[in-house]
Design a protein around this motif. Sequence first.
Motif, PDB file in Angstrom:
ATOM      1  N   LEU A  27      30.323  11.390   8.825  1.00  6.42           N
ATOM      2  CA  LEU A  27      31.563  11.403   9.584  1.00  6.42           C
ATOM      3  C   LEU A  27      32.341  10.133   9.246  1.00  6.42           C
ATOM      4  O   LEU A  27      31.943   9.027   9.597  1.00  6.42           O
ATOM      5  N   ASP A  30      38.496  10.082   8.502  1.00  8.11           N
ATOM      6  CA  ASP A  30      39.335  11.269   8.314  1.00  8.11           C
ATOM      7  C   ASP A  30      38.545  12.571   8.418  1.00  8.11           C
ATOM      8  O   ASP A  30      38.986  13.609   7.956  1.00  8.11           O
ATOM      9  N   GLY A  31      37.370  12.520   9.024  1.00  8.07           N
ATOM     10  CA  GLY A  31      36.593  13.733   9.258  1.00  8.07           C
ATOM     11  C   GLY A  31      35.275  13.753   8.509  1.00  8.07           C
ATOM     12  O   GLY A  31      34.926  12.814   7.802  1.00  8.07           O
ATOM     13  N   GLU A  32      34.557  14.853   8.668  1.00 13.77           N
ATOM     14  CA  GLU A  32      33.258  14.986   8.013  1.00 13.77           C
ATOM     15  C   GLU A  32      33.461  15.199   6.520  1.00 13.77           C
ATOM     16  O   GLU A  32      34.314  15.986   6.101  1.00 13.77           O
TER      17      GLU A  32
END
Length: 113
Positions: A27, A30-32
């Motif tokens: 993670l 900007d996200g996974e």
Amino acid sequence: MDTITTVLPLCRLQDIPDGGATAVDALLADGEQSLILLRDGEEVRGYRNVCPHAGRRLDYAPGKFLLKDDTLICAVHGATFQRQVGLCMAGPCRGESLRAVTLRVEGDEVWLA
């Protein structure tokens, strides 16, 4: 380099074959993201698992990479990257680079730095 948001180790050092690679999900801000972890002895390098040519993953199966000598090869279009710095030496994205992530090894665990 990417900002991190994880508080858990990515994996154990022994989960990455010496001289080999694996993929892990992390993670980031900007996200996974899928990350490529490349191991040389006690040293681990990390890149986002995204080819700069077409935005596709580099692995041919989840966590399985084409490695030859000191290169990492994109399974989709054959772009060849230097393991040490992520620079594309041959293929459709020649001169571009993989996005590096900073890692640290603490004991037997690999962490985002």
